[in-house]
Write a protein that holds these residues in place. Structure first.
Motif, mmCIF file in Angstrom:
data_model
loop_
_atom_site.group_PDB
_atom_site.id
_atom_site.type_symbol
_atom_site.label_atom_id
_atom_site.label_comp_id
_atom_site.label_asym_id
_atom_site.label_seq_id
_atom_site.Cartn_x
_atom_site.Cartn_y
_atom_site.Cartn_z
ATOM 1 N N ARG A 45 0.911 -1.219 0.170
ATOM 2 C CA ARG A 45 -0.062 0.000 0.098
ATOM 3 C C ARG A 45 0.682 1.237 -0.099
ATOM 4 N N PRO A 46 0.742 2.355 -0.630
ATOM 5 C CA PRO A 46 1.301 3.742 -0.735
ATOM 6 C C PRO A 46 1.709 4.054 0.606
ATOM 7 N N GLY A 47 3.000 4.230 0.824
ATOM 8 C CA GLY A 47 3.404 5.050 1.722
ATOM 9 C C GLY A 47 3.213 3.952 3.292
ATOM 10 N N GLU A 48 2.986 2.818 2.927
ATOM 11 C CA GLU A 48 3.073 1.752 4.066
ATOM 12 C C GLU A 48 3.842 0.423 3.432
ATOM 13 N N ARG A 49 4.366 -0.333 4.517
ATOM 14 C CA ARG A 49 4.970 -1.625 4.401
ATOM 15 C C ARG A 49 4.031 -2.775 4.135
ATOM 16 N N THR A 50 2.913 -2.418 4.625
ATOM 17 C CA THR A 50 1.655 -3.622 4.629
ATOM 18 C C THR A 50 1.432 -3.683 3.008
ATOM 19 N N GLY A 51 1.338 -5.031 2.902
ATOM 20 C CA GLY A 51 0.945 -5.461 1.715
ATOM 21 C C GLY A 51 -0.512 -5.499 1.346
ATOM 22 N N PHE A 52 -0.855 -5.329 0.326
ATOM 23 C CA PHE A 52 -2.443 -5.498 -0.381
ATOM 24 C C PHE A 52 -2.963 -6.749 0.120
ATOM 25 N N PHE A 53 -2.283 -7.929 -0.051
ATOM 26 C CA PHE A 53 -2.544 -9.389 -0.231
ATOM 27 C C PHE A 53 -2.403 -9.975 1.114
ATOM 28 N N ASP A 54 -3.274 -10.624 1.648
ATOM 29 C CA ASP A 54 -3.309 -11.618 2.992
ATOM 30 C C ASP A 54 -2.733 -12.761 2.462
ATOM 31 N N ALA A 55 -1.485 -12.719 2.016
ATOM 32 C CA ALA A 55 -1.115 -14.175 1.649
ATOM 33 C C ALA A 55 -0.472 -15.057 2.758
ATOM 34 N N ALA A 56 -0.888 -16.397 2.634
ATOM 35 C CA ALA A 56 -0.418 -17.448 3.812
ATOM 36 C C ALA A 56 1.127 -17.144 3.778
ATOM 37 N N SER A 57 1.805 -17.087 2.754
ATOM 38 C CA SER A 57 3.394 -17.037 2.873
ATOM 39 C C SER A 57 3.801 -16.433 1.254
ATOM 40 N N VAL A 117 -7.430 0.296 -7.964
ATOM 41 C CA VAL A 117 -7.315 -0.917 -8.674
ATOM 42 C C VAL A 117 -6.955 -2.254 -8.036
ATOM 43 N N LEU A 118 -5.505 -1.900 -7.580
ATOM 44 C CA LEU A 118 -4.825 -2.929 -6.703
ATOM 45 C C LEU A 118 -5.759 -3.299 -5.446
ATOM 46 N N GLY A 119 -6.155 -2.240 -4.778
ATOM 47 C CA GLY A 119 -7.074 -2.345 -3.619
ATOM 48 C C GLY A 119 -8.265 -3.261 -3.851
ATOM 49 N N ARG A 120 -8.974 -3.067 -4.993
ATOM 50 C CA ARG A 120 -9.952 -3.856 -5.323
ATOM 51 C C ARG A 120 -9.930 -5.300 -5.583
ATOM 52 N N ILE A 121 -8.746 -5.623 -6.416
ATOM 53 C CA ILE A 121 -8.188 -6.741 -6.753
ATOM 54 C C ILE A 121 -7.878 -7.612 -5.339
ATOM 55 N N ALA A 122 -7.093 -6.802 -4.484
ATOM 56 C CA ALA A 122 -6.718 -7.668 -3.157
ATOM 57 C C ALA A 122 -8.034 -7.843 -2.241
ATOM 58 N N ASP A 123 -8.897 -6.907 -2.446
ATOM 59 C CA ASP A 123 -9.876 -7.148 -1.568
ATOM 60 C C ASP A 123 -10.821 -8.295 -1.625
#
Length: 568
Positions: free
Chosen positions: A130-142, A209-215
């Protein structure tokens, strides 16, 4: 077995027959529907997400969502050429060419394409933040393996993809990538996100768009008993979802669009954890049972060929690294009072104990399996924690300055064996000054550890409540890696992360042994988890079952459900 793996499985089937595992029958009447009892808790269609992986999606959807590989009954990745082919290309930079089956089509009529690979890589690479963050868009297991991919060359809609890894990096277990129950339908995500295709959308870098895909990738494939919008759950395998309800279970039916050999039985009903298995067995509603041994009290399986086997899954205690366990000394004191030898003797044996290999005794390693050539040297650090040393635990706890800490152990219930495990730990650790609370619950999820609602999760690798484990042990490694979706305890150690990175590409056996030994020494010193034993699994086939082969791995015994025939 599956049409293109029958020769590979012949050796396994021959050995299994000698042990009484493969069940055959000469009667003539095949039942049209087979009930499959498995102690996974169905929560997501997406096996690559944290929720999907932790709830056992690979044990349920391996023959609904196919991939280039699947986990076979011995725990090894096996090629599934019905889905497509994958070939490593010689060269300085690791490159793998993937070609999807030309006839491959989802149950909704949309063709399989390299878009599916691109989406899987994007979601699991850790690259999209995510812009300005280290948090990824996707909640992947690994991100194991996927993070090493530099790029995927994919023309949207094409059947071909070229996967190019980062310069100087090699990922030896590349056959674990783009596998069954983890290769998701990209066209469903594109529709939900309102884009023409996910490849172009992801390459655009548009945050919205990335946010919608990841959500949608994160939560759009959530599953719970009740009405389903089946347009979100198309199948690329021999079975597709028909319905899911508490009364009727998860109903899988033959996929009319499947291009491979049709399933031998047209209907499989999956009964998830929480089902009254005893009642289902009494009602003759089960044909295959795959449960943790001793997990269901008073379970009677008359008319079944039953076996208890040591699995690739590891029964373990996953510890928080904050709260009451913020101090490594408190974690060490707890490890010293956990009666690992007594737990194995009482709850961990799978029939006659072998002299070595899986199930040979308490497991003294976190990431090295008991049948590995590296196990002996790498597991020595764990030998000092075999018994309950209450005196040492008392002294260690006192030196940590902790006064009668309360430890809440959570697990997904009901589970009679795990309840007894907690009771034995409570009895042993009481003398050292610990108060142990049984926090098992039907709605328990491992995320409660990260939330601080419990202090320990009692489960398998990746905090999975049911089938777990593979020969590559990828999940075990990644579950202790900082930032992994499966690192529910919040363990962080840069040296461990570096070791796992090096091991992924290390082909030299001496270097591998040294790295694994260092990793185990580090993990026993830091104690993010406490391994107990190879989880014993009860696997049973109803009399008259053909082609039933136990799968004591993360893929479960349903790994070849499309070949099952139950004759009565």
């Amino acid at each position: 077995m599956r049409t293109r793996t029958i020769r590979l499985v012949t050796v396994l089937a021959t050995a299994a027959t000698a042990a009484g595992f493969v069940v055959g029958c000469s009667t003539t009447n095949a039942v049209p529907s087979i009930g499959y009892a498995v102690d996974a808790k169905i929560a997501s269609y997406n096996g690559g997400s944290t929720v999907g992986a932790a709830s056992g999606a690979t044990a349920v959807f391996g023959r609904v969502l196919t991939g280039f590989f699947y986990t076979g009954p011995d725990g090894q990745p096996v090629a599934d050429t019905d889905a497509g082919t994958a070939k490593e290309v010689p060269g300085e930079t690791q490159t793998v060419q993937y070609r999807l089956n030309a006839d491959g089509v989802y149950s909704d009529g949309v063709k399989t394409s390299c878009d599916d690979l691109y989406l899987t890589w994007a979601a699991r690479s850790g690259r999209f933040t995510r812009p300005g963050e280290r948090t990824g868009f996707f909640d992947a297991a690994s991100t194991a393996g996927y993070a090493d991919i530099e790029r995927i060359d994919c023309q949207p809609g094409s059947k071909d993809a070229t996967v190019v890894f980062r310069p100087g990096r090699r990922y030896l277990p590349w056959r674990t990538l783009f596998s069954a129950a983890e290769l998701m339908p990209a066209h469903v995500v594109a529709k939900a996100a309102g884009v023409a295709d996910v490849v172009t959308a992801l390459q655009s870098g548009d945050g919205a768009v990335l946010g919608r895909i990841a959500d949608f990738w994160n939560g759009g494939w959530a599953l719970a008993p009740g009405a389903l919008d089946l347009t979100k759950f198309p199948s690329s395998g021999p079975y597709r979802i028909e319905s899911f309800s508490a009364r009727d279970g998860l109903v899988l039916v033959a996929n009319e669009k499947w291009w491979g050999a049709p399933p031998k039985t047209s209907r499989i009903v999956v009964w998830e954890r929480g089902t009254d298995y005893a009642a289902k067995a009494k009602d003759n509603a089960l044909g295959v049972v795959d449960l943790g041994a001793g997990s269901v009290a008073n379970l009677k399986l008359d008319g079944f060929d039953q076996h208890t086997v040591a699995s690739r899954g590891v029964e373990q205690l996953v510890l928080a690294t904050g709260g009451v366990f913020a101090s490594v000394d408190v974690r060490r004191a707890f490890a010293q009072c956990v009666p690992r030898q007594a737990l194995f003797d009482t709850l961990g044996k799978a029939g006659q104990v072998p002299p070595n290999g899986l199930g040979a005794g308490p497991l003294n390693a976190h990431v090295v399996q008991q049948d590995s050539l590296y196990y002996g040297p790498a597991s020595r650090a764990g030998e000092k924690y075999l018994g309950a040393d209450v005196g040492a635990a008392t002294a260690t706890l006192a030196s940590a300055g902790a006064r009668q800490p309360t430890i809440r152990i959570g697990y997904q219930g009901p589970d009679a064996r795990r309840a007894q495990t907690v009771a034995m730990i409570a009895e042993s650790c009481r003398g050292a000054g610990f108060g142990v609370v049984d926090a098992g619950a039907p709605d328990f999820t491992p995320s409660r550890l990260a939330e601080g609602a419990v202090d320990v999760v009692l489960a398998g690798q990746g905090s999975m409540p049911g089938p777990a484990g593979s020969a590559t042990n990828t999940t075990a490694f990644s579950a202790l890696r900082a930032g992994s979706g499966l690192d529910f305890g919040g363990f962080t150690n840069t040296r461990y992360d570096a070791i796992t990175d090096q091991l992924a590409g290390e082909a030299n056996s001496t270097a591998t042994l040294n790295l694994l030994t260092e990793a185990e020494n580090l993990l026993w010193a830091q104690l993010p988890s406490i391994p107990l034993f190879a989880t014993p699994r009860l696997i049973a086939f109803g009399n008259g079952m053909r082609n039933g082969i136990p799968g004591p791995t993360q893929a479960g015994t349903g790994w070849n459900m499309d070949r099952w025939v139950l004759q009565r």
